[in-house]
Design an enzyme around this catalytic site. Structure first.
Site, PDB file in Angstrom:
ATOM      1  CB  CYS A   1      -0.649  14.047  31.347  1.00 28.80           C
ATOM      2  SG  CYS A   1      -1.751  14.453  29.977  1.00 28.80           S
TER       3      CYS A   1
ATOM      4  CB  CYS B   1      -3.010  16.825  31.851  1.00 29.65           C
ATOM      5  SG  CYS B   1      -3.474  15.132  31.400  1.00 29.65           S
TER       6      CYS B   1
END
Length: 281
Positions: free
Chosen positions: A31, A34
């Site tokens: 991600c 993230c």
């Protein structure tokens, strides 16, 4: 910052949040956003000096835990305080907004009183707990979360009429809270106990005829009223397996309410969710 799994979630998040707020960052190695949010949170945690705690959940390795909290897009951050999820956001926030989010987790007088109520209840000080719950609601009468917690306490005290009166003071928004349906299920089970046969008689009926779904449902209600949730789930899942359509799918619907009553036991809930999913396929 610490990594959290289903096995240590209760200790590292639920119990820890009774001391300081805990942020749970649901993320994954693949991600991109993230990788931006994670270091920002770690930096702010270091600056906070212990005022709040950051934990991380790798959704690839903990899919059941992510599903339990309805995580569908990451990064997804859930804040816990006093053993409950109190706020959340999805995506990457600018640092200024992150700081504002964290400031919002600082306890107000109502939250402090709510914490005192839970601590008093856990210590067996029922009068002190009741007074603290009432103080919390006096500070913020519109705090549905605090009122739902008070309703749970009143049901623990078998104060059914008082609990029912508190239901009437909840805002319309509370109806969307999973805890509302769960507590209502428990309230209705307790109200109906006087009309139910002896639990030994119900168990005997189920043993004599496993297809007696009405007896199974009545036994489940009796067990829910007594907070014996896993034995109740055993009866409810048997109903689901034998007749999904029985009383408009009441077996499955009641199981979902019981899952919410067991929200502080995510490992047990995940185990029962798997069984329910398998039964529905």
């Amino acid at each position: 910052m610490s990594d959290v799994t289903l096995q240590n979630f209760e200790a590292d998040v639920i119990e820890m949040s009774r001391q300081v707020p805990v942020l749970v960052d649901f993320w994954a190695p693949w991600c991109g956003p993230c990788k931006t949010l994670g270091p920002m949170l770690e930096k702010l945690e270091a600056e906070a000096g212990g005022k709040w705690k950051l934990t991380k959940v790798n959704v690839d390795e903990n899919q059941e835990l992510a599903a339990h909290f309805g995580v569908r897009s990451i990064p997804h951050v859930v804040a816990f305080a006093d053993g409950n999820a109190v706020d959340q956001f999805i995506g990457v926030l600018p640092e200024s907004q992150l700081r504002g989010f964290l400031e919002g987790l600082s306890p107000n007088p109502g939250q402090v009183a709510l914490r005192e109520a839970r601590e008093a209840a856990a210590a067996g000080d029922r009068d002190g707990a009741r007074a603290a719950f009432q103080a919390a609601l006096a500070f913020d009468p519109g705090a549905d979360g605090a009122r739902l917690a008070y309703i749970g306490f009143l049901l623990d005290e078998n104060a059914i009429d008082d609990a029912e009166a508190e239901f009437g003071l909840l805002s319309p928004h509370a109806l969307q809270d999973d805890a509302y349906a769960a507590l209502q299920t428990r309230l209705e089970a307790m109200k109906g106990m006087g009309d139910l046969p002896d639990p030994g008689e119900l168990a005997a009926r189920v043993d004599a005829n496993p297809n007696d779904l009405a007896a199974r449902l009545d036994l489940a209600k009796m067990l829910i009223a007594r907070r014996q949730y896993e034995p109740a789930l055993e009866q409810l899942i048997a109903i689901v397996r034998k007749d999904r359509g029985f009383e408009d799918d009441i077996g499955r619907k009641t199981m979902l309410s019981v899952f919410e009553l067991m929200a502080d036991q995510p490992e047990a809930v995940s185990r029962w969710r798997r069984q329910l999913s398998t039964s529905l396929n």
